[in-house]
Design a protein around this motif. Structure first.
Motif, PDB file in Angstrom:
ATOM      1  N   VAL A 261       0.724  -1.200   0.133  1.00  0.00           N
ATOM      2  CA  VAL A 261       0.008  -0.013   0.115  1.00  0.00           C
ATOM      3  C   VAL A 261       0.968   1.156   0.087  1.00  0.00           C
ATOM      4  N   GLU A 262       0.832   2.135  -1.151  1.00  0.00           N
ATOM      5  CA  GLU A 262       1.576   3.232  -1.151  1.00  0.00           C
ATOM      6  C   GLU A 262       0.925   4.270  -0.535  1.00  0.00           C
ATOM      7  N   LEU A 263       1.607   5.150   0.422  1.00  0.00           N
ATOM      8  CA  LEU A 263       1.081   6.131   1.428  1.00  0.00           C
ATOM      9  C   LEU A 263       1.388   7.482   0.873  1.00  0.00           C
ATOM     10  N   LEU A 264       0.430   8.540   1.209  1.00  0.00           N
ATOM     11  CA  LEU A 264       0.799  10.061   0.975  1.00  0.00           C
ATOM     12  C   LEU A 264       1.302  10.267   2.523  1.00  0.00           C
ATOM     13  N   ALA A 265       2.147  11.096   2.814  1.00  0.00           N
ATOM     14  CA  ALA A 265       2.498  11.635   4.121  1.00  0.00           C
ATOM     15  C   ALA A 265       1.322  12.117   4.970  1.00  0.00           C
ATOM     16  N   LYS A 266       0.004  12.659   4.195  1.00  0.00           N
ATOM     17  CA  LYS A 266      -1.032  12.990   5.086  1.00  0.00           C
ATOM     18  C   LYS A 266      -1.834  11.724   5.627  1.00  0.00           C
ATOM     19  N   ASP A 267      -1.646  10.534   4.830  1.00  0.00           N
ATOM     20  CA  ASP A 267      -2.105   9.304   5.257  1.00  0.00           C
ATOM     21  C   ASP A 267      -1.487   8.816   6.727  1.00  0.00           C
ATOM     22  N   LEU A 268      -0.468   9.408   7.101  1.00  0.00           N
ATOM     23  CA  LEU A 268       0.179   8.978   8.277  1.00  0.00           C
ATOM     24  C   LEU A 268      -0.470   9.536   9.565  1.00  0.00           C
ATOM     25  N   ASN A 269      -0.599   9.092  10.860  1.00  0.00           N
ATOM     26  CA  ASN A 269      -0.899   9.963  11.941  1.00  0.00           C
ATOM     27  C   ASN A 269       0.243  10.819  12.536  1.00  0.00           C
ATOM     28  N   HIS A 270      -0.043  11.554  13.224  1.00  0.00           N
ATOM     29  CA  HIS A 270       0.870  12.591  13.923  1.00  0.00           C
ATOM     30  C   HIS A 270       2.153  11.936  14.246  1.00  0.00           C
ATOM     31  N   GLN A 271       2.057  10.649  14.667  1.00  0.00           N
ATOM     32  CA  GLN A 271       3.421   9.977  14.948  1.00  0.00           C
ATOM     33  C   GLN A 271       4.197   9.458  13.908  1.00  0.00           C
ATOM     34  N   GLY A 272       3.539   9.417  12.615  1.00  0.00           N
ATOM     35  CA  GLY A 272       4.417   8.914  11.455  1.00  0.00           C
ATOM     36  C   GLY A 272       4.070   7.234  11.136  1.00  0.00           C
ATOM     37  N   GLY A 273       2.824   7.064  11.624  1.00  0.00           N
ATOM     38  CA  GLY A 273       2.219   5.621  11.312  1.00  0.00           C
ATOM     39  C   GLY A 273       0.970   5.386  10.997  1.00  0.00           C
ATOM     40  N   VAL A 274       0.872   4.068  10.841  1.00  0.00           N
ATOM     41  CA  VAL A 274      -0.562   3.555  10.468  1.00  0.00           C
ATOM     42  C   VAL A 274      -1.026   2.603  11.210  1.00  0.00           C
ATOM     43  N   PHE A 275      -2.477   2.057  11.250  1.00  0.00           N
ATOM     44  CA  PHE A 275      -2.799   0.825  11.907  1.00  0.00           C
ATOM     45  C   PHE A 275      -3.153  -0.305  10.716  1.00  0.00           C
ATOM     46  N   CYS A 276      -3.042  -1.454  10.909  1.00  0.00           N
ATOM     47  CA  CYS A 276      -3.269  -2.616  10.267  1.00  0.00           C
ATOM     48  C   CYS A 276      -3.899  -3.298  10.968  1.00  0.00           C
TER      49      CYS A 276
END
Length: 68
Positions: A6-21
């Protein structure tokens, strides 16, 4: 295992720089996949889910600065 990327844009990350799966960004239904895990994408530019193998990575040219 899905082994999807999954390619992400910076705006897709939360304020800590991560995502949940599992994530809707990966077109997953949360209820029928696996436990929710936090993945730190900003640290190295990508992270792989230990449950399903989905790789979340910043799209080329995207940079996370923690200011969104």
């Amino acid at each position: 295992m899905t082994n999807a990327t999954v390619e992400l844009l910076a705006k897709d990350l939360n304020h800590q720089g991560g995502v949940f799966c599992p994530s809707p960004l990966a077109k997953m239904e949360v209820a029928n996949t696996h436990p929710k895990v936090y993945l730190d994408v900003a640290r190295t530019g990508q992270a792989k889910c230990p449950y399903c193998g989905t790789v979340y990575k910043l799209k080329d040219g995207e940079h996370f600065d923690g200011q969104h």
